[in-house]
Design an enzyme around this catalytic site. Structure first.
Site, PDB file in Angstrom:
ATOM      1  N   ARG A  33     -32.800   9.748   5.624  1.00 29.47           N
ATOM      2  CA  ARG A  33     -31.478   9.662   6.258  1.00 29.47           C
ATOM      3  C   ARG A  33     -30.375  10.100   5.302  1.00 29.47           C
ATOM      4  O   ARG A  33     -29.413  10.750   5.718  1.00 29.47           O
ATOM      5  CB  ARG A  33     -31.243   8.231   6.755  1.00 29.47           C
ATOM      6  CG  ARG A  33     -32.044   7.905   8.028  1.00 29.47           C
ATOM      7  CD  ARG A  33     -32.073   6.408   8.268  1.00 29.47           C
ATOM      8  NE  ARG A  33     -32.701   6.037   9.526  1.00 29.47           N
ATOM      9  CZ  ARG A  33     -34.024   5.989   9.760  1.00 29.47           C
ATOM     10  NH1 ARG A  33     -34.869   6.351   8.808  1.00 29.47           N
ATOM     11  NH2 ARG A  33     -34.495   5.599  10.930  1.00 29.47           N
ATOM     12  N   ARG A 127     -49.227  14.762  16.434  1.00 28.02           N
ATOM     13  CA  ARG A 127     -48.468  13.567  16.834  1.00 28.02           C
ATOM     14  C   ARG A 127     -47.492  13.880  17.973  1.00 28.02           C
ATOM     15  O   ARG A 127     -47.013  15.000  18.091  1.00 28.02           O
ATOM     16  CB  ARG A 127     -47.730  12.993  15.616  1.00 28.02           C
ATOM     17  CG  ARG A 127     -48.722  12.486  14.578  1.00 28.02           C
ATOM     18  CD  ARG A 127     -48.042  11.968  13.330  1.00 28.02           C
ATOM     19  NE  ARG A 127     -47.261  10.770  13.592  1.00 28.02           N
ATOM     20  CZ  ARG A 127     -46.499  10.184  12.659  1.00 28.02           C
ATOM     21  NH1 ARG A 127     -46.406  10.699  11.450  1.00 28.02           N
ATOM     22  NH2 ARG A 127     -45.828   9.089  12.954  1.00 28.02           N
ATOM     23  N   SER A 171     -39.167   2.459  18.721  1.00 29.64           N
ATOM     24  CA  SER A 171     -39.235   3.494  17.688  1.00 29.64           C
ATOM     25  C   SER A 171     -37.855   3.774  17.105  1.00 29.64           C
ATOM     26  O   SER A 171     -36.969   4.290  17.799  1.00 29.64           O
ATOM     27  CB  SER A 171     -39.829   4.788  18.263  1.00 29.64           C
ATOM     28  OG  SER A 171     -39.641   5.834  17.325  1.00 29.64           O
ATOM     29  N   ASP A 323     -45.451  -0.308   9.495  1.00 32.37           N
ATOM     30  CA  ASP A 323     -46.192   0.459   8.488  1.00 32.37           C
ATOM     31  C   ASP A 323     -47.025  -0.446   7.567  1.00 32.37           C
ATOM     32  O   ASP A 323     -47.775   0.058   6.727  1.00 32.37           O
ATOM     33  CB  ASP A 323     -45.225   1.287   7.636  1.00 32.37           C
ATOM     34  CG  ASP A 323     -44.582   2.416   8.437  1.00 32.37           C
ATOM     35  OD1 ASP A 323     -45.149   2.824   9.468  1.00 32.37           O
ATOM     36  OD2 ASP A 323     -43.499   2.878   8.029  1.00 32.37           O
ATOM     37  N   LYS A 350     -49.471   7.007  14.300  1.00 27.54           N
ATOM     38  CA  LYS A 350     -48.873   7.229  12.977  1.00 27.54           C
ATOM     39  C   LYS A 350     -49.570   8.430  12.321  1.00 27.54           C
ATOM     40  O   LYS A 350     -50.179   9.241  12.995  1.00 27.54           O
ATOM     41  CB  LYS A 350     -48.995   5.955  12.139  1.00 27.54           C
ATOM     42  CG  LYS A 350     -48.210   4.786  12.714  1.00 27.54           C
ATOM     43  CD  LYS A 350     -46.732   5.063  12.671  1.00 27.54           C
ATOM     44  CE  LYS A 350     -45.931   3.975  13.353  1.00 27.54           C
ATOM     45  NZ  LYS A 350     -44.524   4.324  13.481  1.00 27.54           N
ATOM     46  N   ARG A 354     -54.270   4.391  12.925  1.00 28.71           N
ATOM     47  CA  ARG A 354     -54.467   3.388  11.863  1.00 28.71           C
ATOM     48  C   ARG A 354     -55.265   2.172  12.328  1.00 28.71           C
ATOM     49  O   ARG A 354     -55.860   1.488  11.498  1.00 28.71           O
ATOM     50  CB  ARG A 354     -53.106   2.954  11.303  1.00 28.71           C
ATOM     51  CG  ARG A 354     -52.473   4.049  10.469  1.00 28.71           C
ATOM     52  CD  ARG A 354     -51.148   3.637   9.867  1.00 28.71           C
ATOM     53  NE  ARG A 354     -50.727   4.653   8.900  1.00 28.71           N
ATOM     54  CZ  ARG A 354     -49.476   4.794   8.459  1.00 28.71           C
ATOM     55  NH1 ARG A 354     -48.526   3.978   8.874  1.00 28.71           N
ATOM     56  NH2 ARG A 354     -49.189   5.734   7.583  1.00 28.71           N
ATOM     57  N   ARG A 400     -51.256   5.543   3.645  1.00 29.08           N
ATOM     58  CA  ARG A 400     -51.316   4.073   3.674  1.00 29.08           C
ATOM     59  C   ARG A 400     -52.739   3.562   3.872  1.00 29.08           C
ATOM     60  O   ARG A 400     -53.084   2.474   3.423  1.00 29.08           O
ATOM     61  CB  ARG A 400     -50.384   3.517   4.746  1.00 29.08           C
ATOM     62  CG  ARG A 400     -48.920   3.855   4.480  1.00 29.08           C
ATOM     63  CD  ARG A 400     -47.956   2.978   5.243  1.00 29.08           C
ATOM     64  NE  ARG A 400     -46.677   3.650   5.406  1.00 29.08           N
ATOM     65  CZ  ARG A 400     -45.728   3.739   4.455  1.00 29.08           C
ATOM     66  NH1 ARG A 400     -45.916   3.167   3.290  1.00 29.08           N
ATOM     67  NH2 ARG A 400     -44.609   4.382   4.682  1.00 29.08           N
TER      68      ARG A 400
HETATM   69  C1  S3P Z   1     -39.354   5.078  10.530  1.00 32.44           C
HETATM   70  C2  S3P Z   1     -39.715   4.435  11.683  1.00 32.44           C
HETATM   71  C3  S3P Z   1     -41.097   4.042  11.979  1.00 32.44           C
HETATM   72  C4  S3P Z   1     -41.990   4.048  10.738  1.00 32.44           C
HETATM   73  C5  S3P Z   1     -41.768   5.264   9.896  1.00 32.44           C
HETATM   74  C6  S3P Z   1     -40.318   5.343   9.451  1.00 32.44           C
HETATM   75  C7  S3P Z   1     -37.946   5.472  10.361  1.00 32.44           C
HETATM   76  O1  S3P Z   1     -41.629   4.941  12.920  1.00 32.44           O
HETATM   77  O2  S3P Z   1     -43.342   3.963  11.105  1.00 32.44           O
HETATM   78  O3  S3P Z   1     -42.599   5.255   8.752  1.00 32.44           O
HETATM   79  O4  S3P Z   1     -37.548   5.793   9.212  1.00 32.44           O
HETATM   80  O5  S3P Z   1     -37.184   5.446  11.331  1.00 32.44           O
HETATM   81  P1  S3P Z   1     -41.364   4.731  14.506  1.00 32.44           P
HETATM   82  O6  S3P Z   1     -39.929   4.698  14.696  1.00 32.44           O
HETATM   83  O7  S3P Z   1     -41.963   5.892  15.220  1.00 32.44           O
HETATM   84  O8  S3P Z   1     -42.056   3.438  14.811  1.00 32.44           O
END
Ligand code: S3P
Length: 445
Positions: A33, A127, A171, A323, A350, A354, A400
């Site tokens: 971000r 994905r 998500s 995660d 993921k 997993r 992971r």
């Molecule tokens: C993340 C959100 C999660 C997480 C990923 C990082 C993020 O994914 O699994 O490692 O930075 O917004 P999802 O939003 O698809 O659950």
């Protein structure tokens, strides 16, 4: 590749007590971000403690391709010079292994009059991208993509209209993509999330000067962002990643005689589900030096070897530790009794499936495990009988899955080997060196 250069298989062997103080690498979510927001903003953003893992380096390259100045100044310090908007990239954007990178960048780019083609590695190309294409198309973006909504895909952005979007799956990536697109849309963009997910995007939007309203309603959390807001460059100190800190902490909990402190860990309540669950399992965890750093709570977390017991993890906790289930499953393998993890269907989409890979890896290490469509149940080996171990674990290139099984091997009877450990560098370059520094016996298989 890991910092020690291995790409061949690695083994973790039964180790003496793990001891020491370490710093977790920068948080992956905040790092992606920081680069993306910095590139969208007008002016300079100075970042400290950026995670220099491969996923984030892909986002850095992508931001350059969309026209931002992105410079590594050394030691985790980066400078991003945003031009207040994206330009059309000259080449395909390759996000590597990074789901967060591609989904957030799709949202950020959708607001501009440009075409851009995105791809990734074999895992990312498998994905689902429909989850972001659907709301972005609802706002006016268009896409050309492979069947099943997979990468590679081409985005045509510009002229967006705000949307009211209720997240069908919990998500933060989808929420963030919609909000980032909403920045450059006409009118308000409203996201409703029935289950709250990590809120780094909302916090960071404010840090870059945008107004975001967040309301907790009976149907969930509602986030409202007015379109047409400009961001201005700022300073960001990236906290330590709780999803990476989880590995040395769980390793200390399961390896007799251990005491390990991980410093500067992000303690945002939407990221601390693992710590809560471990405490319910009887883990000796202490938090100290809890402070605010750049709008996020951080602190030092100490874990001491503990007799763990199995628990039922409430399904509604899943977004706050999504995660961390692989390494929680390892803690569960050492616990007395059964640990039931349910409501974790998102684990299947993921970097790998997993649920399937943890079930297979733990079973190969001698544990009784049940796999459900949206759950994983682990019968712990129990206090005085560590898991047998002895497996050669298939990771399908999932960082992971690799780190979780290496943690298991540190306290199992027989060494545990993982294939493809090079992928650990996507989120935790230096993992092997850090663990060795604590006393872990991890080395070439
Ligand atoms: C993340 C959100 C999660 C997480 C990923 C990082 C993020 O994914 O699994 O490692 O930075 O917004 P999802 O939003 O698809 O659950």
């Amino acid at each position: 590749m890991s910092s020690t250069g291995q790409t061949a298989a690695l083994s973790a062997r039964r180790s003496g007590p793990l001891r020491g103080r370490v710093r977790a690498p920068g948080d992956k979510s905040v790092s992606h971000r920081a680069l993306i927001f910095g590139a969208l903003a007008q002016g300079v953003t100075e970042v400290e403690g950026l995670l220099e893992g491969e996923d984030v380096l892909r986002s850095a390259a992508a931001m350059r391709a969309f026209g931002a100045g992105v410079e590594a100044l050394g030691g985790g310090r980066w400078r991003v010079t945003g031009r207040g908007g994206f330009v059309e990239p000259e080449d395909v954007i390759d996000c590597g292994n990074a789901g967060t990178g591609v989904r957030l960048i799709l949202g950020a780019a959708a607001g501009f009059d440009l075409a851009a083609t995105f791809t990734g590695d074999a895992s990312l190309r498998g994905r689902p991208m429909n989850r972001v294409m659907k709301p972005l198309a609802g706002m006016g973006a268009s896409f050309l993509h492979r069947s099943g909504g997979r990468l590679p895909l081409t985005l045509r952005g510009g002229s967006l209209q705000g949307i009211v979007y209720r997240l069908p799956e919990p998500s933060a990536q989808v929420k963030s993509a919609v909000l980032l697109a909403g920045l450059n849309a006409r009118g308000d963009t409203v996201v409703i999330e029935p289950e709250p997910t990590r809120d780094h995007t909302e916090r960071m939007l404010r840090g870059f000067g945008a107004r975001v309203e967040v309301e907790d309603l009976p149907e969930g959390r509602r986030i409202i962002l007015a379109g047409g807001q400009a961001l201005s460059g700022t300073r960001i100190r990236v906290p330590g990643d709780p999803s990476s800190a989880a590995f040395p902490l769980v390793a200390a909990l399961v390896t007799p005689g251990s005491e390990v402190t991980v410093e500067g860990v992000l303690l945002n309540p939407l990221r601390t589900g693992l710590l809560t669950t471990l405490q319910e399992m009887g883990a000796d965890l202490t938090l100290s030096g809890v402070r605010d750093e750049g709008g996020e709570p951080v602190g030092d977390v100490t874990a001491r070897f503990s007799a763990l017991r199995g628990v039922d993890v409430p399904p509604e906790r899943a977004p706050s530790m999504i995660d961390e289930y692989p390494v929680l499953a390892v803690a569960a393998a050492f616990a007395e009794g059964v640990t039931r993890m349910r409501g974790i269907g998102e684990m299947r989409v993921k970097e790998s499936d997993r649920i399937a890979l943890m079930a297979a890896g733990l079973a190969a290490c001698g544990l009784a495990v049940e796999e459900e469509p949206e759950g994983l149940i682990v019968n712990g080996a129990g206090g005085n009988r560590p898991p047998v171990g002895g497996a050669a674990v298939i990771t399908r290139g999932d960082h992971r899955i690799a780190m979780s099984h290496l943690v298991l091997g540190l306290a199992a009877d027989v060494e545990v080997r993982v294939d493809e450990p090079g992928m650990i560098a996507t989120s935790f370059p230096g993992f092997v060196d850090m663990m060795r520094g604590l006393g872990a016996d991890i080395g070439p298989a």
